[in-house]
Scaffold this active site. Structure first.
Site: not given
Length: 560
Positions: A190, A288, A324, A414, A437, A485
């Site tokens: 973060h 998001r 999303r 992902e 990520n 993204c």
């Protein structure tokens, strides 16, 4: 670079120079019942509280004058709280009547004020955090400790810490904190994400940085991942000259030879949408929707969701918005969706998997997205699902979208299975978007929030790059666009690699758009492909990063 340089992982590009300022340790609660010794001057002890309150107020006001916008307003508000006569008077009374030492008296007085504010609710309840901040600052001043939280200094500085809590990182003022260096953390932590969002150069996982003495001048390179103590005068002048350059994005992403690359923005809240649109973003590559569900005991209804989604769509009339669906679970738990605790939530019920247990949540969300899209026909609305792992899941999601009239349905890539099966999945889905990520986390079996495995949790890992390539090849076979993204898209050097691997769009924090656009505009597609091959064929993330940066002299010219 001198031998005393500290090497970590660059997670937010840019270079900055400033004196090192260490994040202070949290202020401990003074022992309960601690009292002044017999015969002590209680009046003098009580007066120390007033003097400390004045000093803290003056310090915060001085910092506010040097800050801008929300940060200045926040500091002025906290300064006013420090001078609150009722808080000071209550603490002084506890010294005079109960013989408490000043720091314990302040702690108890502040706790009493906090309890009153919480009981009153509303706006006053929101001020409890300010009361606690002032309490800690007063106790620190009274006990000759460094004030907690983000240090207040009259000049810009480099913040050095073991790690930073998300709430603290989110409040950093780029005018005061010119760079961040942490001993822990990783590229997808973060701290890294929020530093990029605020445009603050950052290096994480930098062992030894805590040994740098307070006040030492540091040159931080947030792309190369280096921290140089006591840099040369020439190096400092160069960094400051580059800092004065202002880059903008003209809304047309392309390589030097004209190959088009959509440069899009990530948006996490409707309040961010207009700023993202004004940045020149060609659309939204990741909207998001979790913001509508957080801190709630039940899911928002369809009408509330429709209105919230519509605010983002309205800001991007004439452009594309990729919505999303809810990505709950793992580091984003929602109590009303996850009744049972999971031993390993990162591998549990998250993303699209939630719909298997609560299909009503997905159905309501698709209904709201479809209604918002119908109300904003000038915006092109795409929808994608997170954590898709199989062809069957892809087919079921696409069918669910079709029932709601949402014809452009895609998937997030992902997990490695999605990258390896991109071709079959994209026979059903209209597009794919790679979340680097999580793809990195699952590929490398490395917790993205754990500093101990930060070197593994790096999107430059050749294995991750090869999975990106596999996804792009699957998209090309089906004539489907494949975007990225994840946070990797905001790294200008890595953006070149992604384009070379076949990615067709990049979505990032709006602050990164000018830098990514500038590097792509200076690099032709053939060079992108050559560097991508070198990176994917490297033996490590460090080697991949080094070989690409060596092949992009434009990075040094731009100070990236």
């Amino acid at each position: 670079m001198g031998s005393s340089s500290v090497v970590g992982i660059g997670v937010s590009p840019g270079r900055a120079v400033g004196p090192a300022v260490h994040l202070p340790d949290p202020v401990a609660e003074p022992p309960a019942g601690r009292r002044l010794p017999p015969g002590a001057d209680r009046q003098a002890a009580a007066q120390r509280i007033a003097a400390s309150a004045d000093a803290v107020r003056d310090e915060l006001d001085a910092a506010a004058l040097a800050a801008e916008g929300d940060s200045a307003a926040l500091l002025h508000a906290t300064a006013a709280m420090a001078a609150d006569p009722s808080l000071v008077a209550d603490a002084q009374q506890r010294v005079l009547e109960e013989h408490l030492v000043p720091e314990r008296a302040v702690w108890e007085a502040a706790d009493a004020v906090s309890a009153q504010f919480e009981a009153l609710g509303g706006h006053l309840a929101e001020r409890v955090r300010d009361v606690v901040d002032v309490r800690n600052r007063l106790v620190a001043h009274l006990t000759d400790q460094q004030a907690p939280g983000v240090p207040v200094r009259p000049h810009p500085y480099v913040l050095v810490a073991q790690d930073l809590a998300p709430a603290l990182t989110a409040t950093l003022d780029p005018q005061r904190v010119v760079a961040v260096v942490t001993a822990a953390g990783g590229p997808t932590s973060h701290t890294a994400i929020l530093a990029r969002a605020r445009g603050i150069p950052a290096v994480v996982a930098a062992p030894g940085v805590l040994d740098v003495a307070e006040g030492t001048v540091l040159l931080v390179d947030g792309a190369a991942g280096t921290v140089t103590p006591d840099p040369s005068d020439d190096a400092v002048r160069r960094v400051r000259a580059l800092a004065g350059a202002v880059r903008t994005f003209d809304g047309d992403g392309r390589t030097a030879d004209g190959h088009r690359v959509e440069l899009l923005a990530n948006v996490g809240d409707p309040a961010d949408a207009q700023a993202a649109a004004d940045s020149g973003a060609q659309g939204v590559g990741l909207f998001r929707t979790e913001f509508a569900f957080l801190d709630r005991t039940q899911a928002p209804d369809v009408d509330e969701q429709t209105a919230a989604y519509g605010r983002v769509l309205s800001a991007f009339t004439g452009r594309k918005v990729v919505v999303r669906t809810l990505d709950a679970g793992a580091d984003k738990p929602l109590p009303f969706l996850h009744a049972a605790a999971e031993t390993n939530p990162a591998l549990g019920v998250r993303g699209l998997r939630v719909a298997q247990e609560r299909p009503d949540v997905l159905e309501d969300q698709l209904t709201a997205i479809a209604r918002a899209a119908a109300a904003h026909p000038g915006t092109t609305t795409w929808v994608m699902a997170p954590m898709v792992a199989t062809v069957d899941e892809t087919e079921q999601f696409v069918a669910a979208c079709a029932r709601h009239g949402l014809t452009t349905a895609g998937i997030m890539v992902e997990v490695p299975s999605a990258a390896l099966l991109a071709g079959p999945m994209l026979a059903h889905a209209r597009f794919a978007s790679i979340g680097t990520n999580d793809l990195t986390q699952y590929t490398m079996a490395a917790d993205r929030l754990l500093g101990a495995v930060a070197s593994l949790s790096d999107a430059w890992q050749p294995a991750v790059l090869r999975l990106v390539e596999s996804t792009a090849l699957g998209g090309a076979a089906q004539a489907r666009p494949v975007g990225v993204c994840g946070e990797a898209a905001a790294d200008p050097a890595l953006a070149v690699v992604l384009v070379g691997l076949g990615v067709t769009s990049l979505s990032m924090t709006p602050r990164a758009l000018p830098d990514v656009a500038a590097v792509l505009a200076a690099t032709d597609l053939a060079t992108c492909r050559v560097l991508a091959r070198r990176a994917a064929d490297s033996s490590s993330a460090a080697d991949a990063r080094a070989v690409v940066r060596a092949g992009l002299p434009v990075l040094d010219a731009l100070g990236l």
